[in-house]
Write a protein that holds these residues in place. Sequence first.
Motif, short mmCIF file in Angstrom:
data_model
loop_
_atom_site.label_atom_id
_atom_site.label_comp_id
_atom_site.label_asym_id
_atom_site.label_seq_id
_atom_site.Cartn_x
_atom_site.Cartn_y
_atom_site.Cartn_z
N CYS A 233 33.35 -46.22 3.22
CA CYS A 233 33.95 -46.89 4.50
C CYS A 233 32.66 -47.04 5.43
N ARG A 234 31.72 -47.19 4.75
CA ARG A 234 30.46 -47.08 5.74
C ARG A 234 30.19 -48.39 6.51
N VAL A 235 30.22 -48.36 7.79
CA VAL A 235 30.24 -49.55 8.80
C VAL A 235 29.24 -49.47 9.70
N THR A 236 28.69 -50.65 10.22
CA THR A 236 27.78 -50.80 11.31
C THR A 236 28.39 -50.93 12.62
N VAL A 237 28.47 -50.21 13.44
CA VAL A 237 29.10 -50.26 14.77
C VAL A 237 27.95 -50.11 16.02
N ASP A 238 27.80 -51.15 16.77
CA ASP A 238 26.72 -51.16 17.72
C ASP A 238 25.36 -50.75 17.27
N GLY A 239 24.99 -51.24 15.67
CA GLY A 239 23.83 -51.00 15.31
C GLY A 239 23.74 -49.41 14.49
N LYS A 240 24.76 -48.87 14.68
CA LYS A 240 24.72 -47.49 14.03
C LYS A 240 25.54 -47.16 12.82
N VAL A 241 25.10 -46.26 11.96
CA VAL A 241 25.74 -46.52 10.67
C VAL A 241 27.22 -45.29 11.22
N LYS A 242 28.26 -45.68 10.85
CA LYS A 242 29.65 -44.95 10.91
C LYS A 242 30.40 -44.97 9.82
N ALA A 283 20.06 -41.76 1.03
CA ALA A 283 20.84 -40.69 1.44
C ALA A 283 21.74 -41.02 2.33
N SER A 284 21.97 -42.31 3.17
CA SER A 284 22.87 -42.18 4.39
C SER A 284 24.08 -42.96 3.71
N HIS A 285 24.04 -43.05 2.35
CA HIS A 285 25.26 -43.79 1.58
C HIS A 285 26.59 -42.98 1.81
N HIS A 286 26.63 -41.96 1.87
CA HIS A 286 27.80 -40.93 1.94
C HIS A 286 28.31 -40.96 3.40
N GLY A 287 29.47 -40.49 3.49
CA GLY A 287 29.56 -40.15 5.14
C GLY A 287 29.47 -38.67 5.26
N GLY A 288 30.51 -37.77 5.14
CA GLY A 288 30.50 -36.49 5.93
C GLY A 288 30.27 -35.33 4.50
N CYS A 289 29.63 -35.65 3.38
CA CYS A 289 29.67 -34.70 2.45
C CYS A 289 28.66 -33.39 2.70
#
Length: 293
Positions: A233-242, A283-289
Amino acid sequence: MYEIIEKKQLNGTIVEMEVKAARVAKSCLPGQFVIVRTDENGERIPLTICDYSRERGTVTIVFQTVGASTYRMAALKKGDSFRDFAGPLGRYCEWIKEPADELQKKRILFVAGGVGTAPVYPQMKWLHEHGIEADCIIGARNKDLIILEEEMRAVAGNLYVTTDDGSYGMKGNVNDCLKRLVSEEKKVYDFVVAIGPMIMMKYVCLLTKELGIPTIVSLNPIMVDGTGMCGACRVTVDGKVKFACVDGPEFDGHLVDFDQAMKRQQMYKTEEGRRYLKEQEGASHHGGCGHCE
Ligand code: NAD
Ligand code: FES
């Protein structure tokens, strides 16, 4: 175990279930989701909450049968149980934090597309219970695919129904209706909440940007495990990864990169696509692991 208290087939593929889950019902709020599993080997399915009753200790979910896991869920009967029913997860709607007297002054429009009507309902119900009557557009491909119309009518200020084929209500999609409300009926809205397929949310946002109406969207469709671990569910919001399941599911729709999110959603469906995304995003592929950053 979480017992199914009621089960209703809303149409050919959409099922509604009221599930005994007192702990979730006690603290959930509109905008949040649950993760359900039919059995210990079952897939985790994130579903936005459609309704809840603190008195009955129940949470209502609505889902479409689209694959093996949702077919297994749909086969469950009244009296059967889910193995897991975890929640409430995700952030609740931002506007709930606004002082009631401020919120009461706002003119709000919900745009509900197809199955996306289910997560719109608890938001409109909450507003109705707090003396706020928001307008709502429900859009479906045809009459048979409209869900929760009566329930929505009971909590809406004005309810507009559109069908793509004109078999019920106005003919056209939700944007045709929104354009008509603003240009012909001279309706003014302080903000829009759009929930439905990704493509619908993208086009609603393009229109509301043009019209200058702030718009909130719910990115539940891009979630896979809902736990912040898979990276889907990685998505770019306002240029930031969320990550929709950790930072959302609701975001400012005018800041969401829909094209990238939809492209990722397609790629995530294949093993090769997932490997590619992992290589590209490192490394930024995952969310909150907690192990990647
Ligand atoms: P659908 O494809 O039948 O579309 C529903 C309505 O959305 C259409 O009738 C039309 O009015 C509008 N719409 C669709 N594409 C549009 C476009 N390009 N421009 C303007 N309006 C458009 O929807 P469905 O099959 O019922 O929905 C299934 C999808 O809904 C799934 O992808 C599911 O993931 C998603 N969904 C989203 C949420 C959420 O939280 N956002 C919740 C549940 C389901
Ligand atoms: Fe897996 Fe969000 S759904 S990280």
